[in-house]
Design an enzyme around this catalytic site. Structure first.
Site, PDB file in Angstrom:
ATOM      1  N   LYS A 205       0.834  -1.197   0.000  1.00 57.22           N
ATOM      2  CA  LYS A 205       0.000   0.000   0.000  1.00 57.22           C
ATOM      3  C   LYS A 205       0.876   1.258   0.000  1.00 57.22           C
ATOM      4  O   LYS A 205       0.683   2.170  -0.779  1.00 57.22           O
ATOM      5  CB  LYS A 205      -0.926  -0.039   1.226  1.00 57.22           C
ATOM      6  N   GLU A 211      10.694  -4.783   4.231  1.00 55.70           N
ATOM      7  CA  GLU A 211      10.751  -6.196   3.842  1.00 55.70           C
ATOM      8  C   GLU A 211      10.359  -6.365   2.378  1.00 55.70           C
ATOM      9  O   GLU A 211      11.016  -7.078   1.610  1.00 55.70           O
ATOM     10  CB  GLU A 211       9.780  -7.024   4.705  1.00 55.70           C
ATOM     11  N   GLY A 265      -4.725  -1.839   5.315  1.00 55.03           N
ATOM     12  CA  GLY A 265      -3.915  -2.968   4.845  1.00 55.03           C
ATOM     13  C   GLY A 265      -4.577  -4.316   5.122  1.00 55.03           C
ATOM     14  O   GLY A 265      -4.694  -5.165   4.241  1.00 55.03           O
ATOM     15  N   ARG A 266      -5.024  -4.509   6.351  1.00 50.78           N
ATOM     16  CA  ARG A 266      -5.589  -5.822   6.722  1.00 50.78           C
ATOM     17  C   ARG A 266      -6.994  -6.018   6.177  1.00 50.78           C
ATOM     18  O   ARG A 266      -7.599  -7.083   6.376  1.00 50.78           O
ATOM     19  CB  ARG A 266      -5.533  -5.995   8.243  1.00 50.78           C
ATOM     20  N   GLU A 351      -4.299  -6.436  15.094  1.00 45.78           N
ATOM     21  CA  GLU A 351      -3.784  -5.135  14.657  1.00 45.78           C
ATOM     22  C   GLU A 351      -4.891  -4.089  14.750  1.00 45.78           C
ATOM     23  O   GLU A 351      -4.626  -2.898  14.877  1.00 45.78           O
ATOM     24  CB  GLU A 351      -3.234  -5.216  13.218  1.00 45.78           C
ATOM     25  N   HIS A 382      -4.896 -32.728  18.813  1.00 43.10           N
ATOM     26  CA  HIS A 382      -3.783 -33.549  19.298  1.00 43.10           C
ATOM     27  C   HIS A 382      -2.622 -32.673  19.755  1.00 43.10           C
ATOM     28  O   HIS A 382      -1.497 -33.155  19.893  1.00 43.10           O
ATOM     29  CB  HIS A 382      -3.335 -34.512  18.197  1.00 43.10           C
ATOM     30  N   LYS A 510       9.736  -0.625  13.793  1.00 44.48           N
ATOM     31  CA  LYS A 510      10.266  -0.286  12.460  1.00 44.48           C
ATOM     32  C   LYS A 510      11.352   0.775  12.588  1.00 44.48           C
ATOM     33  O   LYS A 510      12.417   0.683  11.973  1.00 44.48           O
ATOM     34  CB  LYS A 510       9.150   0.273  11.563  1.00 44.48           C
TER      35      LYS A 510
END
Ligand code: F6P
Length: 545
Positions: A205, A211, A265-266, A351, A382, A510
């Protein structure tokens, strides 16, 4: 405004004291209509919330709480494009991205729908070009692999959807997701790929994310070992709000798909951030996903709260977090293809609602977003279900159950479903000492041995869960499910009086990473840190090969 002072909240506190020991098992025994009373539908999606520690009165009081904070007003403010993300001064309009009715949605006096539709058209055209081979790689070969380079919301949602919709994948098309700046992620993805037939979608965005830009640069360097600089245009496209940064990176802005600052973003998988989805399953299936989400949007916007799935699930979450003191919420899909669903929900919820400051900038004294976690059933049974059944914490569980598999040739589905249902039944019912005793006697235990084992085999039960049941995980159903959780998060944010649409909490790390990066160089003078960080930097310098 603090919810603690709202009379409806206080009434719930009193109600909690009255019913905190209410036994779900007894309630089921007393009321044969409990399932019908506590079941709601959005078309072909059913929510069974009868296995919760609630009575009819609890639900009335929770709905009254929602009304007391003007939930309907807030829902309208979101859908109509008001800048409800107050710390960033932005509208919150992921719903416009899937507004299939195409009614105008105004932001700053301008209808955003023409721009939304134009990008959908652009995506459609591009998908057709890729699928038909009209857009080919530099050597003329057809594109066979899409690599999405992005992180957080520019990765988790699309990756989860592509996994889930694998049965709808376009023949001959592979999709890969690279997010981590750990070089292993990119290297292992590239190992299997041919630069002549690979298309990179750089999804960011902001187009400033360290990254993503690092991975994109390395991917370009890998590509340039085979192709030339002018071939880059055929193999790299971008999705972003930031045309200048895209151009600076060297991607032709003709090959850029626009998103807007009013898409969080999410919440962005419905936008061009969903391009890898459309390339993988086809634009038609991507649009079916949007259709499903739009159905859930209409349900959320129009249904009375007592029939409204996201409102009910949001309120139940508040009931457990703020009254029972639950700190976590498990989401367990009994569908292997939804393996990444809990990961996406984790970002979506944590977030959004991991906040300690309210909308007015005041520190708050009540609990907000829980820890969200989970993995597909039956694997979780399990691993960690022991703690959910017999641990000291109350962990509400959402079971997500598709009745039919996409792979009927291997018919394991009945076993899968039986296990899912068994878990929710066991959590609710438990097993009391009397039942354990009878079982142990049957097995031949007696005396001290029986008494010693008995307490370990008791299940207190009364542990809450929701079940979301549907026929099959179609694109429409997946759209409904994801939109449902988005709105659930919204409901809780409104009750907690927080802004669910910013994420300032990710910034400090960041900033510090940027400051530490030069310190890792051997000859540089280490900047000022605490003694732990400085010592670790020194050690890293020593240990580095
Ligand atoms: O660091 C968090 C975050 O800002 C998320 O909210 C976002 O989804 C992700 O980073 C990626 O951001 P971008 O799409 O701008 O690269």
């Amino acid at each position: 405004m603090t919810p603690l002072n709202i009379p409806e909240w206080q009434s719930l506190e009193r109600h909690y004291s009255d019913i905190k020991y209410l036994s779900m098992r007894e309630e089921f025994a007393l009321d044969s209509g409990r399932f019908n009373r506590f079941t709601v539908r959005c078309e072909d999606l059913l929510l069974d919330y009868s296995k919760n520690r609630i009575t009819k009165e609890t639900m009335q009081k929770l709905v009254a709480l929602a009304n007391s904070v003007d939930m309907s007003g807030w829902i309208e403010r979101m859908f109509s494009g008001e800048a409800i993300n107050n710390t960033e001064g932005r509208a919150v309009l992921h719903t416009a991205l899937r507004n299939r009715s195409n009614t105008p949605v105004m932001v700053d006096g301008e209808d955003v729908m023409p721009a939304v539709n134009a990008v959908l058209e652009q995506m459609k055209k591009f998908c057709n070009q890729i699928h038909s081979g009209e857009w080919s790689g530099f050597s003329g070969k057809k594109i066979t692999d899409i690599v999405n380079i992005g992180i957080g919301g520019s990765d988790l949602g699309p990756a989860m959807i592509c996994d889930a919709l694998e049965p709808y994948g376009v023949e001959g098309m592979g999709v890969h997701f690279v997010s981590n700046v750990d070089g292993t992620d990119l290297s292992t993805a590239l190992e299997k790929l041919d630069p002549e037939t690979t298309l990179f979608v750089v999804a960011s965005k902001t187009f400033t994310t360290q990254e993503t830009l690092t991975n994109a640069e390395s991917a370009r360097a890998w590509f340039l070992k085979s192709g030339s600089q002018q071939d880059v245009a055929k193999h790299f496209v971008a999705v972003s709000t930031n045309a200048a940064a895209v151009a600076e990176f060297g991607i032709d802005t003709d090959n850029m798909f626009e998103i807007w600052d009013w898409v969080g973003g999410r919440y962005s998988l419905w936008s061009a951030i969903g391009l890898p989805i459309a390339l993988y399953v086809g634009m038609e299936n991507f649009e079916r996903l949007l259709d499903g989400a739009h159905t859930m949007d209409n349900h959320f916007r129009n249904k009375p709260f007592k029939e409204n799935i996201p409102v009910i699930m949001g309120l139940l979450g508040v009931w457990y977090v703020n009254f029972f003191g639950s700190q976590t919420q498990a989401i367990v899909p009994y569908d292997h293809s939804l393996a990444r669903f809990p990961n996406h929900m984790q970002q979506l919820d944590m977030e959004s609602n991991g906040k300690v400051t309210n909308r007015d900038g005041k520190r708050i004294s009540y609990k907000t977003g829980p820890v969200i976690w989970g993995t597909p059933g039956t694997n979780g049974q399990h691993a960690y279900f022991q703690l959910i059944h017999q641990g000291t914490q109350l962990i509400p569980v959402d079971f997500v159950l598709p009745v039919n598999s996409h792979y009927p040739e291997v018919d394991h589905q009945s076993i899968l479903l039986a296990n899912g249902l068994a878990q929710s039944e066991a959590l609710m019912k438990g097993k009391n000492a009397e039942e354990v005793r009878a079982e142990l006697v049957k097995e031949g235990f007696e005396g001290e041995a029986l008494e010693a084992l008995l307490p370990h085999k008791v299940f207190t039960g009364n542990r809450p869960s929701n079940t979301l049941l549907f026929a099959r995980l179609s694109p429409e159903m997946l759209g409904k499910l994801v939109a449902l959780y988005e709105h659930k998060v919204f409901v809780q944010g409104i009750i907690w009086n927080i802004n669910s649409f910013d994420q300032w909490g990710v910034e400090l790390g960041k900033q510090l990473a940027k400051a530490i990066l030069p310190d890792l160089k051997d000859d540089s003078e280490i900047s000022i840190h605490d003694s732990s960080t400085t010592s670790l930097i020194k050690l890293i310098r020593e240990l580095r090969l």
